[in-house]
Design an enzyme around this catalytic site. Sequence first.
Site, PDB file in Angstrom:
ATOM      1  N   ARG A  95     -26.811 -47.288 -40.211  1.00 35.94           N
ATOM      2  CA  ARG A  95     -26.036 -46.668 -39.122  1.00 35.94           C
ATOM      3  C   ARG A  95     -26.875 -45.634 -38.392  1.00 35.94           C
ATOM      4  NH1 ARG A  95     -21.542 -45.109 -43.091  1.00 35.94           N
ATOM      5  NH2 ARG A  95     -20.730 -47.139 -43.694  1.00 35.94           N
TER       6      ARG A  95
ATOM      7  N   ASN B 297     -33.113 -38.903 -55.992  1.00 36.60           N
ATOM      8  CA  ASN B 297     -34.329 -39.547 -56.507  1.00 36.60           C
ATOM      9  C   ASN B 297     -35.605 -39.303 -55.717  1.00 36.60           C
ATOM     10  OD1 ASN B 297     -33.019 -41.006 -58.683  1.00 36.60           O
ATOM     11  ND2 ASN B 297     -32.016 -42.142 -57.047  1.00 36.60           N
TER      12      ASN B 297
ATOM     13  N   HIS C 145     -16.882 -39.294 -47.660  1.00 35.78           N
ATOM     14  CA  HIS C 145     -17.652 -38.919 -48.864  1.00 35.78           C
ATOM     15  C   HIS C 145     -17.079 -37.674 -49.524  1.00 35.78           C
ATOM     16  CE1 HIS C 145     -21.634 -40.896 -47.277  1.00 35.78           C
ATOM     17  NE2 HIS C 145     -20.975 -41.733 -48.064  1.00 35.78           N
TER      18      HIS C 145
ATOM     19  N   ASN D  10     -12.930 -49.895 -56.789  1.00 38.62           N
ATOM     20  CA  ASN D  10     -13.408 -49.689 -55.428  1.00 38.62           C
ATOM     21  C   ASN D  10     -13.524 -51.066 -54.784  1.00 38.62           C
ATOM     22  OD1 ASN D  10     -14.673 -49.049 -53.085  1.00 38.62           O
ATOM     23  ND2 ASN D  10     -16.416 -47.998 -54.021  1.00 38.62           N
TER      24      ASN D  10
ATOM     25  N   ARG E 265     -10.133 -46.115 -54.979  1.00 40.65           N
ATOM     26  CA  ARG E 265     -10.792 -45.411 -53.892  1.00 40.65           C
ATOM     27  C   ARG E 265     -10.227 -45.942 -52.574  1.00 40.65           C
ATOM     28  NH1 ARG E 265     -16.745 -46.116 -51.482  1.00 40.65           N
ATOM     29  NH2 ARG E 265     -16.580 -44.439 -49.972  1.00 40.65           N
TER      30      ARG E 265
ATOM     31  N   LYS F 239     -15.850 -53.117 -57.278  1.00 47.60           N
ATOM     32  CA  LYS F 239     -16.491 -52.477 -58.426  1.00 47.60           C
ATOM     33  C   LYS F 239     -15.406 -51.863 -59.287  1.00 47.60           C
ATOM     34  CE  LYS F 239     -21.024 -51.704 -56.601  1.00 47.60           C
ATOM     35  NZ  LYS F 239     -21.360 -51.230 -55.277  1.00 47.60           N
TER      36      LYS F 239
ATOM     37  N   GLU G 168     -18.894 -40.476 -58.257  1.00 44.89           N
ATOM     38  CA  GLU G 168     -17.608 -40.608 -57.576  1.00 44.89           C
ATOM     39  C   GLU G 168     -16.575 -41.279 -58.473  1.00 44.89           C
ATOM     40  OE1 GLU G 168     -20.094 -42.007 -54.316  1.00 44.89           O
ATOM     41  OE2 GLU G 168     -18.502 -41.322 -52.977  1.00 44.89           O
TER      42      GLU G 168
HETATM   43  P1  ADP Z   1     -24.419 -45.718 -51.603  1.00 44.92           P
HETATM   44  O1  ADP Z   1     -24.383 -44.809 -50.449  1.00 44.92           O
HETATM   45  O2  ADP Z   1     -24.276 -47.165 -51.242  1.00 44.92           O
HETATM   46  O3  ADP Z   1     -23.576 -45.276 -52.782  1.00 44.92           O
HETATM   47  P2  ADP Z   1     -26.664 -44.756 -53.149  1.00 44.92           P
HETATM   48  O4  ADP Z   1     -26.183 -43.366 -53.159  1.00 44.92           O
HETATM   49  O5  ADP Z   1     -26.786 -45.470 -54.459  1.00 44.92           O
HETATM   50  O6  ADP Z   1     -25.908 -45.670 -52.129  1.00 44.92           O
HETATM   51  O7  ADP Z   1     -28.088 -44.741 -52.449  1.00 44.92           O
HETATM   52  C1  ADP Z   1     -28.805 -45.920 -52.259  1.00 44.92           C
HETATM   53  C2  ADP Z   1     -30.051 -45.599 -51.501  1.00 44.92           C
HETATM   54  O8  ADP Z   1     -30.809 -44.616 -52.202  1.00 44.92           O
HETATM   55  C3  ADP Z   1     -30.992 -46.800 -51.414  1.00 44.92           C
HETATM   56  O9  ADP Z   1     -30.716 -47.536 -50.268  1.00 44.92           O
HETATM   57  C4  ADP Z   1     -32.326 -46.154 -51.319  1.00 44.92           C
HETATM   58  O10 ADP Z   1     -32.635 -45.984 -49.955  1.00 44.92           O
HETATM   59  C5  ADP Z   1     -32.168 -44.774 -51.906  1.00 44.92           C
HETATM   60  N1  ADP Z   1     -32.990 -44.542 -53.099  1.00 44.92           N
HETATM   61  C6  ADP Z   1     -32.717 -44.815 -54.381  1.00 44.92           C
HETATM   62  N2  ADP Z   1     -33.739 -44.436 -55.185  1.00 44.92           N
HETATM   63  C7  ADP Z   1     -34.688 -43.908 -54.393  1.00 44.92           C
HETATM   64  C8  ADP Z   1     -35.980 -43.337 -54.603  1.00 44.92           C
HETATM   65  N3  ADP Z   1     -36.524 -43.218 -55.809  1.00 44.92           N
HETATM   66  N4  ADP Z   1     -36.660 -42.900 -53.518  1.00 44.92           N
HETATM   67  C9  ADP Z   1     -36.128 -42.992 -52.291  1.00 44.92           C
HETATM   68  N5  ADP Z   1     -34.943 -43.515 -52.031  1.00 44.92           N
HETATM   69  C10 ADP Z   1     -34.208 -43.965 -53.056  1.00 44.92           C
END
Ligand code: ADP
Length: 600
Positions: free
Chosen positions: A230, A324, A169, A7, A80, A14, A378
Site C-alpha cells: 500500500r 526484526n 492495528h 482471524n 478479530r 488463522k 495480537e
Molecule cells: P503482518 O502485517 O501481515 O502481520 P508481519 O508483522 O508478520 O506482517 O510482518 C511481515 C513483514 O515483516 C514481512 O513482509 C517482512 O517485510 C518483514 N520482516 C520480517 N522479518 C524481517 C527481517 N529480519 N528484516 C526485515 N524485515 C523483516
Amino acid sequence: MNILVLNSGSSSLKAALIDTVSGNTRLELSLERMLDQPIIKCKGTSFNLVLEGRKKLLEKALDHLKGQCSDHEIHGLGHRVVHGGEAFSQPILIEDEVEKTISDLAKLAPLHNPLNLLGIQVAKAAFPSMPHIAVFDTAFHCTLPKRARTYALPKELAERHGIRRYGFHGTSHAYVAELAAQHLGQDLRQLNIITCHLGNGCSMAAIEYGRSVETSMGMTPLEGLVMGTRSGDIDPGILIYLKDRADLTLSGLDDLLNKQSGLKGLSGISNDMRDIIEKASEGDEDCRLAMQVFAHRVRKYIGAYAATMGGVDAIVFTGGIGENSAVIRHRIAQRLDFMGALINEDKNTDVELSHENPVADFAMNHSRVRLLAVKTNEQLSIAQQSAKLIAEENKVNTLPPIPVAISARHMHITQETLEELFGKGYQLTEKKPLSQPGQFAANETVNIVGPKNTIERVRILGPVRSKNQIEISRTDEFFLGIDAPIRESGKVVNSPGCVVVGPKGKVTLNEGVICAWRHIHMTPEDAALFQVKDRDIVEIKIENGERSLTFGNVLIRVSPKYKLEMHIDTDEGNAAEIGRNAMGALVLTSKEAHLKSRRI
Ligand code: ADP
C-alpha cells in the site's frame, strides 16, 4: 481460560487456541490459499481441500479444528473484526444485533468486515454453546480527539457517509504500549508513547497517558506509512490526475494503491523488506530508495507525534520489520538526539525478541527517550480481552449508584500566585464547603484573560495547592481563544497558559489551563467494592428519564480523602441534559454499554 482466537481474512483463516494465563498457544490451524489451492495446516501436517465456496472451506476447517480441540476445554471464541466504526469502542459479546451492526459496517470496510462476519457465522454454527466475542482493530483509537479524526471535507457529506479517521492495528498498538510501560516499570497512564507497527501493513500511534490521540491509518488502512503493497499518504490530486492520464478505472486505482504500491511498487521486486534490504546492499538503486522512503515516512510521523503530545517518553518498534530489522530501526531512530532519543547501535544490532523476552531497550543508558523493540501478539491480546469480557458477562451488577456532579469552571491556586493577585499575606476565605472533604469554594474570584476574550469572576477553589491549574470547558476554550488539552487534575505539563487578573495584580501563567478529564472520586473501600483501581478507565451509564447515556473514558481517582462522586463539566452536563441528583452506574458488561444507549 482457553480461548479460540479466529482471524478470518481475505485469503486465509488463522485459528489459535490460547491459554490466557500462561500465554501459551495450545493448538494452531491455518486455512490458506482459499482462492486457488486451499490447504489446511495443523500440528505440523497439511492437506489440500477441494476448491469450493468460501463458506464450505471455512466449515471444513472448523470441523477439522473441532476434532483437534477435543482434548482441550474451550471457554469461548475471540474473533478479530477489522472495523468497529463508531459503534464499538471495546470488545463485545456477539449477539444478533451485533452481527447486524458488523454487517452494516461493511460499507466502511468492504474487503474485511464481510469476511470477518462469515467467519463468525460459521464458527457460531460450529460452536453454538460458546460465547463468541468480537475484538475490533479500530476500538483502541476511539479516543482520537475530534481534531485528529476529522478530515477537512464538507461536514454534511462526511457525516452522511461516516467519513472520518478510525485507525487500525489498535490491538497491537495497545498491547505493545502496555508491555513497554511494564518494562519501564511505569503506569501507561503516566507516559507518552509513540508506537510504530511495521509489518506488512504499517501504522503508528501517539499514545498520550494511555489513550490513542493520533494514528496514521485513517478511514481505511490505506493512509499513512509506506507498507508492503500500500502506498500510504499520497496527494489525493494524483488520483484525479491518473484517472484521466493513465485511463484507470476505480477498481484499477484500488488495485494500484492497495496491491501494487508501497515497497512492492517502489522496489519493483518484492513487498518483503528482507528481499529489499538484501538487494539494496547489492547495489539495487530502487531498493535503496524504497528503504529510504519507508524510513523517512516513519521519522516524519515520529516528529509529528512528538509535537502532537508535546514530548515523548518512549518510541516502540513492533511488527515483522520493527521487531526484526536492526537496519530499518537504525535508519528511523538515528539523529533523533535533538528530541532526547539516543540510539545504542550495539544494543540495536543485538535485539532478539522471544515469547520469554518480548521487550528490548536499544537506547543509550542516558537517553531520556527510551527506544524499545517489542514483540507484538495480537492473538494473545484478543484472547485476553475475550476472557476478560466473558468473566465480566457472568457478573451481576449490584453495585451502588454513583452521584454525578457538574463542575463549573474554576481555578486552583498556589499561595504565591494568590498573594500576587490579592496582596501580600492574603489567605483564601471559605464561601461554602465542597462535597470532597476539606475542599471549599472560596469567596475570591479572578478574571481569566485569553488571547480572544476574558472570563470574569472565575471561582478559586481552596485550599491552596502546589501548582496553579485552571479547569475550563470546551465552550470556555473557544471563548477565551485557548487550546486546552483534556487532562486529569494535576497534569499541567505542556498545557497552555493565560493571564490571571486579581484585585491587586496580574500574573502571566506559562501553563496550567486544562479541560478536565471526566472522572470519579472514590475511597479505597469504594474502589474495592467496584473492583477498580486508581487511574482505571471505566464507562458510566446515566439513566435520564427516557434516555440512557453512557459516558466512556471516565477516569477513576482513588484517595482516602475522597467521597464517591463523578465529575463532568458544564458542556457535558448540558449535552446530556443532566440535572441535579443525577446518578450513574458503573457499566460492567459490554451488553450494558452498547447499542442500547447513546454514547458520549
Ligand atoms: P503482518 O502485517 O501481515 O502481520 P508481519 O508483522 O508478520 O506482517 O510482518 C511481515 C513483514 O515483516 C514481512 O513482509 C517482512 O517485510 C518483514 N520482516 C520480517 N522479518 C524481517 C527481517 N529480519 N528484516 C526485515 N524485515 C523483516
